[in-house]
Design a protein around this motif. Sequence first.
Motif, short mmCIF file in Angstrom:
data_model
loop_
_atom_site.label_atom_id
_atom_site.label_comp_id
_atom_site.label_asym_id
_atom_site.label_seq_id
_atom_site.Cartn_x
_atom_site.Cartn_y
_atom_site.Cartn_z
N ALA A 137 0.83 -1.21 0.00
CA ALA A 137 0.00 0.00 0.00
C ALA A 137 0.87 1.26 0.00
O ALA A 137 0.52 2.25 -0.66
CB ALA A 137 -0.94 -0.01 1.20
N GLN A 138 2.00 1.25 0.71
CA GLN A 138 2.88 2.41 0.73
C GLN A 138 3.50 2.66 -0.65
O GLN A 138 3.65 3.80 -1.08
CB GLN A 138 3.98 2.24 1.78
N ARG A 139 3.86 1.58 -1.35
CA ARG A 139 4.39 1.74 -2.71
C ARG A 139 3.31 2.31 -3.63
O ARG A 139 3.57 3.18 -4.46
CB ARG A 139 4.91 0.41 -3.24
N ALA A 140 2.08 1.81 -3.48
CA ALA A 140 0.98 2.32 -4.30
C ALA A 140 0.69 3.78 -3.97
O ALA A 140 0.35 4.57 -4.86
CB ALA A 140 -0.27 1.47 -4.07
N TYR A 141 0.86 4.16 -2.71
CA TYR A 141 0.63 5.54 -2.29
C TYR A 141 1.59 6.50 -3.00
O TYR A 141 1.21 7.58 -3.42
CB TYR A 141 0.80 5.66 -0.76
N ARG A 142 2.84 6.08 -3.12
CA ARG A 142 3.84 6.94 -3.76
C ARG A 142 3.54 7.18 -5.23
O ARG A 142 3.86 8.23 -5.78
CB ARG A 142 5.23 6.33 -3.59
N ARG A 143 2.87 6.23 -5.89
CA ARG A 143 2.56 6.35 -7.31
C ARG A 143 1.16 6.90 -7.58
O ARG A 143 0.82 7.19 -8.71
CB ARG A 143 2.67 4.99 -7.99
N ALA A 144 0.35 7.05 -6.56
CA ALA A 144 -1.06 7.41 -6.74
C ALA A 144 -1.24 8.90 -6.95
O ALA A 144 -0.40 9.72 -6.57
CB ALA A 144 -1.86 6.97 -5.52
N ASP A 145 -2.40 9.25 -7.53
CA ASP A 145 -2.74 10.66 -7.68
C ASP A 145 -3.41 11.13 -6.39
O ASP A 145 -3.62 10.36 -5.46
CB ASP A 145 -3.64 10.88 -8.90
N ALA A 146 -3.76 12.39 -6.31
CA ALA A 146 -4.26 13.00 -5.08
C ALA A 146 -5.55 12.35 -4.58
O ALA A 146 -5.74 12.18 -3.37
CB ALA A 146 -4.48 14.49 -5.28
N ASP A 147 -6.44 11.97 -5.48
CA ASP A 147 -7.71 11.36 -5.06
C ASP A 147 -7.48 9.99 -4.42
O ASP A 147 -8.12 9.64 -3.42
CB ASP A 147 -8.66 11.20 -6.25
N ASP A 148 -6.58 9.21 -5.00
CA ASP A 148 -6.34 7.86 -4.49
C ASP A 148 -5.50 7.86 -3.21
O ASP A 148 -5.58 6.93 -2.42
CB ASP A 148 -5.64 7.01 -5.55
N LYS A 149 -4.69 8.91 -3.01
CA LYS A 149 -3.82 8.95 -1.83
C LYS A 149 -4.61 8.91 -0.53
O LYS A 149 -4.18 8.29 0.44
CB LYS A 149 -2.91 10.18 -1.87
N LYS A 150 -5.77 9.55 -0.51
CA LYS A 150 -6.58 9.57 0.71
C LYS A 150 -7.05 8.16 1.07
O LYS A 150 -6.96 7.74 2.21
CB LYS A 150 -7.78 10.50 0.53
N VAL A 151 -7.52 7.42 0.08
CA VAL A 151 -7.99 6.06 0.31
C VAL A 151 -6.84 5.15 0.71
O VAL A 151 -6.93 4.37 1.65
CB VAL A 151 -8.70 5.52 -0.96
N ILE A 152 -5.74 5.27 0.00
CA ILE A 152 -4.59 4.40 0.27
C ILE A 152 -3.98 4.70 1.63
O ILE A 152 -3.54 3.80 2.33
CB ILE A 152 -3.55 4.52 -0.87
N SER A 153 -3.97 5.97 2.04
CA SER A 153 -3.43 6.29 3.36
C SER A 153 -4.28 5.66 4.45
O SER A 153 -3.76 5.24 5.49
CB SER A 153 -3.33 7.81 3.57
N GLY A 154 -5.58 5.54 4.23
CA GLY A 154 -6.44 4.83 5.17
C GLY A 154 -6.09 3.36 5.25
O GLY A 154 -6.09 2.76 6.33
N MET A 155 -5.77 2.77 4.10
CA MET A 155 -5.36 1.37 4.08
C MET A 155 -4.06 1.17 4.85
O MET A 155 -3.91 0.21 5.59
CB MET A 155 -5.17 0.90 2.63
#
Length: 174
Positions: free
Chosen positions: A32-50
Amino acid sequence: MRMNTVKSKPVVAYTDLGEATALNYHLSRNIAQRAYRRADADDKKVISGMVSDCEFIEEWLTTGRRPGNKRGIERRAGYEREILLDPIRMQAFASDSKAGSPANLSDDQRFQLEYALNQLSERERECYTLAHGQCIPHSEIAKMLGITYGSVSEYVQRAQRKISDTVENSLFFV
């Protein structure tokens, strides 16, 4: 998780990490942290919750305690550790289940419970039965009965003291 695009339709591949262990949650958090680094602003909020959920569960599984609790189950106060009546019997008494469960009560056990509960006032019995027989949290009992949380706690504690005295001093509980 890997996404490929085929004819403008996303194809999502999932990785099964197996059972819920601290190591598997650690691996999930890293993914999830790797995905967070590549995500756009909208997805970062969801991924940070994960990520935070994975950290929470990983700490819980590693320490054996709920994160943020100041006192573990083994360090509860005496009145919190005390089990005055067998919880299985109390739940069977409250739900009056006739199913083939081992929690079914004999007539003698039911009489003992009724005797102990009859020593309580109506409100104490109501709060005690809801808390210990139906496992309803004190906050929910307070809402149901229209009283404060502190009153529910006081009624349950008072009921526990009365039942404890009854069990210690009665010939019915041998």
